[in-house]
Write a protein that holds these residues in place. Structure first.
Motif, short mmCIF file in Angstrom:
data_model
loop_
_atom_site.label_atom_id
_atom_site.label_comp_id
_atom_site.label_asym_id
_atom_site.label_seq_id
_atom_site.Cartn_x
_atom_site.Cartn_y
_atom_site.Cartn_z
N GLN A 194 62.50 23.76 74.63
CA GLN A 194 62.27 22.47 73.98
C GLN A 194 62.49 22.58 72.47
N ASP A 195 62.08 23.68 71.88
CA ASP A 195 62.28 23.88 70.45
C ASP A 195 63.77 23.88 70.11
N LYS A 196 64.56 24.54 70.94
CA LYS A 196 66.01 24.57 70.72
C LYS A 196 66.60 23.16 70.82
N LEU A 232 68.74 18.19 68.41
CA LEU A 232 68.66 16.74 68.26
C LEU A 232 68.38 16.34 66.81
N THR A 233 67.57 17.12 66.12
CA THR A 233 67.29 16.85 64.71
C THR A 233 68.57 16.99 63.89
N ARG A 234 69.33 18.02 64.17
CA ARG A 234 70.60 18.24 63.47
C ARG A 234 71.57 17.09 63.77
N LEU A 287 70.81 14.02 64.72
CA LEU A 287 70.30 12.80 64.09
C LEU A 287 70.63 12.79 62.60
N GLY A 288 70.49 13.94 61.96
CA GLY A 288 70.84 14.03 60.54
C GLY A 288 72.30 13.73 60.31
N ASN A 289 73.15 14.29 61.17
CA ASN A 289 74.60 14.04 61.06
C ASN A 289 74.92 12.56 61.28
N MET A 290 74.29 11.97 62.28
CA MET A 290 74.53 10.55 62.58
C MET A 290 74.03 9.68 61.43
N THR A 291 72.90 10.01 60.88
CA THR A 291 72.36 9.25 59.75
C THR A 291 73.33 9.31 58.58
N ASP A 292 73.86 10.50 58.31
CA ASP A 292 74.84 10.65 57.23
C ASP A 292 76.07 9.79 57.50
N GLN A 293 76.53 9.78 58.75
CA GLN A 293 77.72 9.01 59.11
C GLN A 293 77.46 7.51 58.94
N VAL A 294 76.29 7.05 59.36
CA VAL A 294 75.97 5.63 59.24
C VAL A 294 75.86 5.24 57.76
N GLU A 295 75.22 6.09 56.97
CA GLU A 295 75.11 5.80 55.54
C GLU A 295 76.49 5.76 54.89
#
Length: 70
Positions: A33-35, A40-42, A44-52
């Motif tokens: 689960q940690d992996k 997923l965190t990585r 989400l960060g990439n997707m957030t950057d793309q949306v911004e």
């Protein structure tokens, strides 16, 4: 009396073995689960950057600010 103590000791050993097995299984699940959470965190960060970046290209000057009514 000695048989009673031996039986109780054997039962405790069996219970300890089961508990140890369960702990090992749970540890494996937690590691997996940690992996997944890290991945997923990585993502989400990439997707957030793309949306911004997309928002900046579509609406120049857009800072992701909330409208005044919020």
């Amino acid at each position: 009396m000695a048989d009673d103590h031996e039986q109780r000791l054997e039962q405790l050993e069996i219970m300890l073995a089961h508990a140890t097995h369960t702990i090992d299984e749970l540890n494996t699940v937690v590691v997996e689960q940690d992996k997944k959470i890290e991945r997923l965190t990585r993502l989400l960060g990439n997707m957030t950057d793309q949306v911004e970046e997309l928002m900046e290209n579509v609406l120049p000057g857009h800072q992701g600010e909330k409208p005044p009514h919020y």
